[in-house]
Design a protein around this motif. Structure first.
Motif, PDB file in Angstrom:
ATOM      1  N   HIS A 179     -11.907  28.446  26.054  1.00  0.00           N
ATOM      2  CA  HIS A 179     -11.640  28.811  24.553  1.00  0.00           C
ATOM      3  C   HIS A 179     -12.573  29.600  24.036  1.00  0.00           C
ATOM      4  O   HIS A 179     -12.138  30.705  23.322  1.00  0.00           O
ATOM      5  CB  HIS A 179     -12.035  27.460  23.856  1.00  0.00           C
ATOM      6  CG  HIS A 179     -11.115  26.349  23.731  1.00  0.00           C
ATOM      7  ND1 HIS A 179      -9.557  26.502  23.078  1.00  0.00           N
ATOM      8  CD2 HIS A 179     -10.967  25.123  24.449  1.00  0.00           C
ATOM      9  CE1 HIS A 179      -8.937  25.574  23.717  1.00  0.00           C
ATOM     10  NE2 HIS A 179      -9.533  24.681  24.333  1.00  0.00           N
ATOM     11  N   TRP A 193      -3.470  29.666  20.579  1.00  0.00           N
ATOM     12  CA  TRP A 193      -4.197  29.222  19.395  1.00  0.00           C
ATOM     13  C   TRP A 193      -4.600  30.196  18.406  1.00  0.00           C
ATOM     14  O   TRP A 193      -4.880  29.769  17.180  1.00  0.00           O
ATOM     15  CB  TRP A 193      -5.448  28.272  19.851  1.00  0.00           C
ATOM     16  CG  TRP A 193      -4.815  26.994  20.632  1.00  0.00           C
ATOM     17  CD1 TRP A 193      -5.162  27.078  21.939  1.00  0.00           C
ATOM     18  CD2 TRP A 193      -4.221  26.137  20.241  1.00  0.00           C
ATOM     19  NE1 TRP A 193      -4.482  26.005  22.354  1.00  0.00           N
ATOM     20  CE2 TRP A 193      -3.837  25.202  21.448  1.00  0.00           C
ATOM     21  CE3 TRP A 193      -3.573  25.571  19.098  1.00  0.00           C
ATOM     22  CZ2 TRP A 193      -3.268  24.159  21.185  1.00  0.00           C
ATOM     23  CZ3 TRP A 193      -2.913  24.519  19.008  1.00  0.00           C
ATOM     24  CH2 TRP A 193      -2.747  23.827  20.121  1.00  0.00           C
ATOM     25  N   TYR A 253      -5.548  22.508  15.015  1.00  0.00           N
ATOM     26  CA  TYR A 253      -6.519  22.480  15.932  1.00  0.00           C
ATOM     27  C   TYR A 253      -7.093  21.188  16.399  1.00  0.00           C
ATOM     28  O   TYR A 253      -7.264  20.802  17.391  1.00  0.00           O
ATOM     29  CB  TYR A 253      -7.459  23.350  15.515  1.00  0.00           C
ATOM     30  CG  TYR A 253      -7.163  24.847  15.454  1.00  0.00           C
ATOM     31  CD1 TYR A 253      -6.213  25.443  16.277  1.00  0.00           C
ATOM     32  CD2 TYR A 253      -7.842  25.641  14.545  1.00  0.00           C
ATOM     33  CE1 TYR A 253      -6.131  26.918  16.132  1.00  0.00           C
ATOM     34  CE2 TYR A 253      -7.775  27.115  14.583  1.00  0.00           C
ATOM     35  CZ  TYR A 253      -6.678  27.735  15.305  1.00  0.00           C
ATOM     36  OH  TYR A 253      -6.204  28.954  15.345  1.00  0.00           O
ATOM     37  N   TYR A 279     -11.465  26.413  14.219  1.00  0.00           N
ATOM     38  CA  TYR A 279     -11.144  26.141  15.607  1.00  0.00           C
ATOM     39  C   TYR A 279     -12.399  25.758  16.339  1.00  0.00           C
ATOM     40  O   TYR A 279     -12.431  24.744  17.123  1.00  0.00           O
ATOM     41  CB  TYR A 279     -10.772  27.636  16.182  1.00  0.00           C
ATOM     42  CG  TYR A 279     -10.397  27.757  17.570  1.00  0.00           C
ATOM     43  CD1 TYR A 279      -9.270  28.285  17.846  1.00  0.00           C
ATOM     44  CD2 TYR A 279     -11.450  27.548  18.695  1.00  0.00           C
ATOM     45  CE1 TYR A 279      -8.635  28.506  19.242  1.00  0.00           C
ATOM     46  CE2 TYR A 279     -10.988  27.766  20.056  1.00  0.00           C
ATOM     47  CZ  TYR A 279      -9.420  28.409  20.187  1.00  0.00           C
ATOM     48  OH  TYR A 279      -9.235  28.585  21.399  1.00  0.00           O
TER      49      TYR A 279
END
Ligand code: M6R
Length: 366
Positions: A191, A328, A71, A170
């Protein structure tokens, strides 16, 4: 205390949707899209000057750190490494005041992590710890803390502390990216939107427990199991193998799938099963060729695949599916069936799931 659950491990696996949501929304808001790191202390103002990140941890926390490394490289665009704290502490790591050392430890009391932090402190590195325990030793040594909100984890096999550490890392990677001027408001909003979908996706995976149990019955007779993954799925493969070996006592190895031809493929035969993490974004086409190579040698393959992936469902001998989530976040979704699998195999073999032999929840002596 275990309520409806026969073991703490199973209870904690099922607590993950809530633990993940609590962790996300203790560090961020969706409306307005913003990050709030209240416990970063003096580290907050120094993140902009960081040129490199080293993540350290042990066991499951090291696997979370390996995801975090990816990340940070991707979002913040700075070099990042993940290292085993027990190795790091005895090397002569090259660190300076522009290095950020992120220690990951659910207990905050693991001796190798604390000793590695002492080495980092000596070198003048900035330190942030990702920890699940208020006031633990790592939080006292580090310049700043990112708390995970998993609640008390009693099972020796760590489950909810892995997934909450991954989401905390993250968000920390986004925070570093923001400090470095590499994250627009729009990107942050996207995100956070992805993260907001995650608890529901995890709940969906948990509903497949009966399917996982069927798979577990066939794996329970194995003497060895290989777990393979690439990219973000490589740490997931490592974690799947660690979970299985610690609770079921079946020998299991997690490998980067690209390593197969460099040795492990010699082990493949019909009695040696492989679990391949081959979700949508986990370098899927490369994984398909690994799976074919294993099957060509008679090895049975259980795939962890994205729902609706007809090609992989047809190819693998059996599949466990996870819903589509952002690339992700696939490590969080993909680890859930592996946790359930380890649990069910261990129960099937009559093992003491919550207190496996030879293991302590927190390793405070070398
Ligand atoms: O408390 P920590 O996160 O520092 O613990 C690290 C490891 O000891 C721990 O993750 C261990 O590997 C677990 N038994 C894994 O399930």
């Amino acid at each position: 205390l275990k309520g409806q659950y026969p073991h703490f491990m199973l209870k904690e696996i099922h607590e993950q949707p809530e633990a993940i949501a609590d962790t996300i929304w203790s560090l961020a808001t969706l409306d307005p899209p913003a990050l709030y790191f209240d416990d970063l202390g003096p580290a907050a103002d120094r993140l902009a000057d960081i040129e490199r990140v080293v993540l350290i941890g042990m066991g499951t926390s090291l696997h979370a750190a390996m995801v975090g490394q990816r990340y940070i490289e991707a979002f913040a665009g700075i070099p990042a490494d993940a290292d085993n704290a027990s190795e790091f502490r005895y090397r002569e790591p090259v660190l300076d005041d522009r290095t950020l050392v992120i220690s990951v430890s659910q207990s905050g009391e693991t001796v190798d992590v604390l000793e590695a932090m002492a080495v980092a402190r000596q070198a003048g590195a900035l330190q942030v710890t990702v920890c699940n325990t208020a006031g633990a030793q790592t939080t006292r040594v580090a310049d700043g803390t990112v708390y995970t909100r998993a609640g008390l984890e009693r099972g020796v096999a760590s489950t909810k502390c892995f997934t909450t550490a991954v989401v905390a890392l993250y968000l920390l990677a986004l925070r570093i990216a923001q400090a470095k001027g590499r994250l627009s408001d729009r990107e942050l909003a996207l995100h956070l939107h992805d993260l907001a979908q995650l608890p529901r996706a995890v709940s969906e995976v948990l509903r497949q427990q009966d399917l996982v149990r069927k798979r577990a019955v066939s794996l329970a007779a194995a003497q060895h199991v290989l777990f393979l993954g690439r990219g973000l799925a490589f740490p997931v493969a490592m974690e799947g193998a660690l979970k299985l070996k610690e609770v079921s006592y079946i020998h299991a190895e997690g490998y980067a799938a690209g390593e197969m031809k460099h040795g492990p493929i010699a082990l493949i035969e019909p009695s040696f099963p492989t679990v391949a993490i081959a979700t949508r974004h986990a370098l899927r086409t490369k994984m398909i060729s690994n799976i074919e190579q294993i099957q060509a040698r008679g090895g049975p393959v259980t795939g962890v695949v994205t729902e609706g992936d007809a090609e992989l469902t047809a190819l693998c001998d059996a599949v466990l599916t996870v819903p589509a989530v952002s690339s992700w976040l696939e490590p969080v979704a993909a680890v859930i069936p592996l946790q359930l699998l380890a649990y069910d195999v261990a129960v099937h073999r009559g093992c003491d799931v919550d207190q496996p032999r030879n293991l302590a929840k927190t390793v405070t002596v070398e």
